[in-house]
Design a protein around this motif. Structure first.
Motif, mmCIF file in Angstrom:
data_model
loop_
_atom_site.group_PDB
_atom_site.id
_atom_site.type_symbol
_atom_site.label_atom_id
_atom_site.label_comp_id
_atom_site.label_asym_id
_atom_site.label_seq_id
_atom_site.Cartn_x
_atom_site.Cartn_y
_atom_site.Cartn_z
ATOM 1 N N SER A 141 5.055 1.052 8.737
ATOM 2 C CA SER A 141 6.078 2.354 8.061
ATOM 3 C C SER A 141 7.047 1.995 7.391
ATOM 4 O O SER A 141 7.357 2.401 6.239
ATOM 5 N N GLU A 145 8.454 1.299 3.344
ATOM 6 C CA GLU A 145 9.446 2.420 2.605
ATOM 7 C C GLU A 145 10.427 1.267 2.737
ATOM 8 O O GLU A 145 11.034 1.196 1.686
ATOM 9 N N LEU A 199 10.668 8.841 6.932
ATOM 10 C CA LEU A 199 9.226 8.199 6.356
ATOM 11 C C LEU A 199 8.291 9.974 6.597
ATOM 12 O O LEU A 199 7.602 10.286 5.736
#
Length: 212
Positions: A141, A145, A199
């Motif tokens: 994740s 990002e 997220l």
């Protein structure tokens, strides 16, 4: 030929270092610190240390290698199942939300059990306490990002913290105290909750774009 390869490698390294961002490192560090929650695991660590010898350096190193490998091989594994990084990031955001709920509300949603006959260094210390499903999900994740180099640095810094806590667990417990551990758990639970929202919102739009 060798000079060309060396130049390409140098260019890759220079490009990676040019992407280093203190803000991204700090953000990734905070999220990983919250998800690993090594301070919240101090009571478990003390109990494990009273039962058997724990090699702190080996625990931190193996945990780092597992997470480092998943950072680069996770995409290939996802590809086998036809899952893209945005979808995995959204799934990771949901898991972070659940973990944040556990930390904030003091409830147990994820159930973990010991594998009979396994070393406490592997189960439950490395997995699932340090390099568990939540941390593996978070690694990919964060990759969606932030720049990879920043995630690696944040991961390395977290493993240093893990080593220090494991090595000096009794001192850390005395310094922070039960009240301090409780406050840290709540604080990082809120940080984790905020990151899960970020997220989710950052990746959900891409999924709907692909579907339309």
């Amino acid at each position: 030929m060798l000079n060309v390869v060396n130049m390409d490698l140098l260019n890759v390294l220079l490009d990676s270092f040019s992407r280093i961002s203190f803000t991204e490192i700090l953000s990734a560090f905070m999220v990983l610190f919250a998800i690993v929650d090594i301070t919240g695991s101090i009571p478990i660590i003390i109990d494990l240390k009273s039962k058997s010898n724990i090699e702190c350096g080996k625990v931190a190193t193996v945990s780092f290698l597992i997470l480092f490998a998943f950072l680069f091989m996770g995409d290939a594994l996802l590809g086998l199942f036809g899952v893209d990084i945005s979808s995995f990031a959204v799934a990771g955001a949901i898991i972070l939300l659940i973990l944040a709920t556990e930390m904030i509300l003091d409830v147990e949603i994820f159930k973990t059990g010991n594998a009979e006959g396994s070393s406490p260094m592997i189960v439950p210390l490395i997995f699932p306490l340090i390099a568990g499903a939540g941390t593996l999900t978070t690694i990919l994740s964060l990759k969606a990002e932030f720049a990879v180099i920043n995630v690696i640095i944040a991961l390395a810094l977290n493993m240093i913290v893990v080593y220090i806590v494991l090595k000096k667990v009794s001192i850390v417990e005395k310094l922070i105290g039960k009240g301090g551990i409780f406050i840290l758990r709540k604080f990082f639970g809120i940080i984790l909750l905020a990151m899960s929202v970020k997220l989710f919102t950052a990746n959900i739009a891409g999924i709907f774009t692909k579907l339309s």
